[in-house]
Design a protein around this motif. Sequence first.
Motif, PDB file in Angstrom:
ATOM      1  N   GLU A  11       0.834  -1.207   0.000  1.00  0.00           N
ATOM      2  CA  GLU A  11       0.000   0.000   0.000  1.00  0.00           C
ATOM      3  C   GLU A  11       0.866   1.254   0.000  1.00  0.00           C
ATOM      4  O   GLU A  11       0.499   2.273  -0.606  1.00  0.00           O
ATOM      5  N   GLN A  12       2.021   1.181   0.662  1.00  0.00           N
ATOM      6  CA  GLN A  12       2.911   2.341   0.724  1.00  0.00           C
ATOM      7  C   GLN A  12       3.488   2.671  -0.642  1.00  0.00           C
ATOM      8  O   GLN A  12       3.708   3.845  -0.953  1.00  0.00           O
ATOM      9  N   ILE A  13       3.720   1.647  -1.450  1.00  0.00           N
ATOM     10  CA  ILE A  13       4.185   1.899  -2.817  1.00  0.00           C
ATOM     11  C   ILE A  13       3.178   2.798  -3.523  1.00  0.00           C
ATOM     12  O   ILE A  13       3.547   3.808  -4.135  1.00  0.00           O
ATOM     13  N   ASN A  14       1.902   2.467  -3.419  1.00  0.00           N
ATOM     14  CA  ASN A  14       0.857   3.280  -4.043  1.00  0.00           C
ATOM     15  C   ASN A  14       0.805   4.678  -3.423  1.00  0.00           C
ATOM     16  O   ASN A  14       0.649   5.678  -4.137  1.00  0.00           O
ATOM     17  N   ALA A  15       0.962   4.761  -2.106  1.00  0.00           N
ATOM     18  CA  ALA A  15       0.936   6.057  -1.429  1.00  0.00           C
ATOM     19  C   ALA A  15       2.086   6.943  -1.901  1.00  0.00           C
ATOM     20  O   ALA A  15       1.915   8.159  -2.084  1.00  0.00           O
ATOM     21  N   GLU A  16       3.252   6.357  -2.102  1.00  0.00           N
ATOM     22  CA  GLU A  16       4.401   7.130  -2.574  1.00  0.00           C
ATOM     23  C   GLU A  16       4.184   7.597  -4.011  1.00  0.00           C
ATOM     24  O   GLU A  16       4.545   8.733  -4.363  1.00  0.00           O
ATOM     25  N   LEU A  17       3.596   6.749  -4.836  1.00  0.00           N
ATOM     26  CA  LEU A  17       3.301   7.158  -6.214  1.00  0.00           C
ATOM     27  C   LEU A  17       2.250   8.261  -6.236  1.00  0.00           C
ATOM     28  O   LEU A  17       2.340   9.201  -7.030  1.00  0.00           O
ATOM     29  N   HIS A  52      11.000   6.766  -3.681  1.00  0.00           N
ATOM     30  CA  HIS A  52      10.599   6.083  -2.448  1.00  0.00           C
ATOM     31  C   HIS A  52       9.769   4.846  -2.778  1.00  0.00           C
ATOM     32  O   HIS A  52       9.935   3.789  -2.149  1.00  0.00           O
ATOM     33  N   ALA A  53       8.869   4.965  -3.758  1.00  0.00           N
ATOM     34  CA  ALA A  53       8.082   3.808  -4.190  1.00  0.00           C
ATOM     35  C   ALA A  53       9.011   2.700  -4.693  1.00  0.00           C
ATOM     36  O   ALA A  53       8.804   1.519  -4.380  1.00  0.00           O
ATOM     37  N   LEU A  54      10.033   3.082  -5.451  1.00  0.00           N
ATOM     38  CA  LEU A  54      10.979   2.095  -5.972  1.00  0.00           C
ATOM     39  C   LEU A  54      11.780   1.432  -4.853  1.00  0.00           C
ATOM     40  O   LEU A  54      12.083   0.231  -4.922  1.00  0.00           O
ATOM     41  N   ILE A  55      12.116   2.188  -3.833  1.00  0.00           N
ATOM     42  CA  ILE A  55      12.849   1.626  -2.698  1.00  0.00           C
ATOM     43  C   ILE A  55      11.997   0.557  -2.007  1.00  0.00           C
ATOM     44  O   ILE A  55      12.487  -0.534  -1.698  1.00  0.00           O
ATOM     45  N   PHE A  56      10.719   0.869  -1.788  1.00  0.00           N
ATOM     46  CA  PHE A  56       9.811  -0.138  -1.208  1.00  0.00           C
ATOM     47  C   PHE A  56       9.681  -1.338  -2.135  1.00  0.00           C
ATOM     48  O   PHE A  56       9.708  -2.485  -1.692  1.00  0.00           O
ATOM     49  N   ARG A  57       9.519  -1.085  -3.415  1.00  0.00           N
ATOM     50  CA  ARG A  57       9.382  -2.161  -4.402  1.00  0.00           C
ATOM     51  C   ARG A  57      10.597  -3.086  -4.356  1.00  0.00           C
ATOM     52  O   ARG A  57      10.462  -4.310  -4.313  1.00  0.00           O
ATOM     53  N   ASN A  58      11.781  -2.499  -4.359  1.00  0.00           N
ATOM     54  CA  ASN A  58      13.003  -3.298  -4.332  1.00  0.00           C
ATOM     55  C   ASN A  58      13.092  -4.143  -3.066  1.00  0.00           C
ATOM     56  O   ASN A  58      13.470  -5.319  -3.107  1.00  0.00           O
ATOM     57  N   PHE A  59      12.738  -3.539  -1.929  1.00  0.00           N
ATOM     58  CA  PHE A  59      12.775  -4.268  -0.658  1.00  0.00           C
ATOM     59  C   PHE A  59      11.799  -5.437  -0.686  1.00  0.00           C
ATOM     60  O   PHE A  59      12.123  -6.546  -0.248  1.00  0.00           O
ATOM     61  N   MET A  60      10.626  -5.189  -1.210  1.00  0.00           N
ATOM     62  CA  MET A  60       9.615  -6.253  -1.293  1.00  0.00           C
ATOM     63  C   MET A  60      10.139  -7.390  -2.177  1.00  0.00           C
ATOM     64  O   MET A  60      10.061  -8.557  -1.799  1.00  0.00           O
TER      65      MET A  60
END
Length: 171
Positions: A11-17, A52-60
């Motif tokens: 959900e945070q990925i979407n929030a960052e986008l 920031h979205a990409l950072i979350f994406r990469n971690f996931m």
Amino acid sequence: MDAQVAKLMNEQINAELYSAYLYMSFADYYEEQGLDGYANYYMIQAAEERDHALIFRNFMHDNGEKITLEAIAKPDKVFTNFLEPLEAALEHEKLVTSLINKIYAAADAVHDYRSMKFLDWFIDEQTEEETNADDMITKMKLFGSDAKALYDLNKEYAARAYSVPSPLAAE
């Protein structure tokens, strides 16, 4: 990774986008008002939020999690003066901080120390984001009604340059 932590991070990925989209709308407002420096500032903010979205994406992905991208809501703010986008930015950054805190609390509840360590960078980042947003409000309130001072502030924000966030630069 715990299912709830993964859900919140997704959900945070979407929030960052959404944040990137929102800040692009701020940049558009300032550009249309002739304040290209403020527009530059918010286009860089938009790029940072996308990062920031990409950072979350990469971690996931690094943790074997599937990403589900959702629709990005349309920004609904309409501005009538130069201060309003700045105030909206601070309000939004406080919301993002609360979302990061929620993920951290969920990770803490299940002893997901890897996620907690990952989120430490975002906690520091949110402190900086809120401070910067508050400083911009203070400067606009102090100097925004003076054309020369507003010109100087605009020049200051025009000089801001994009830099890759450290979690992405390390990759």
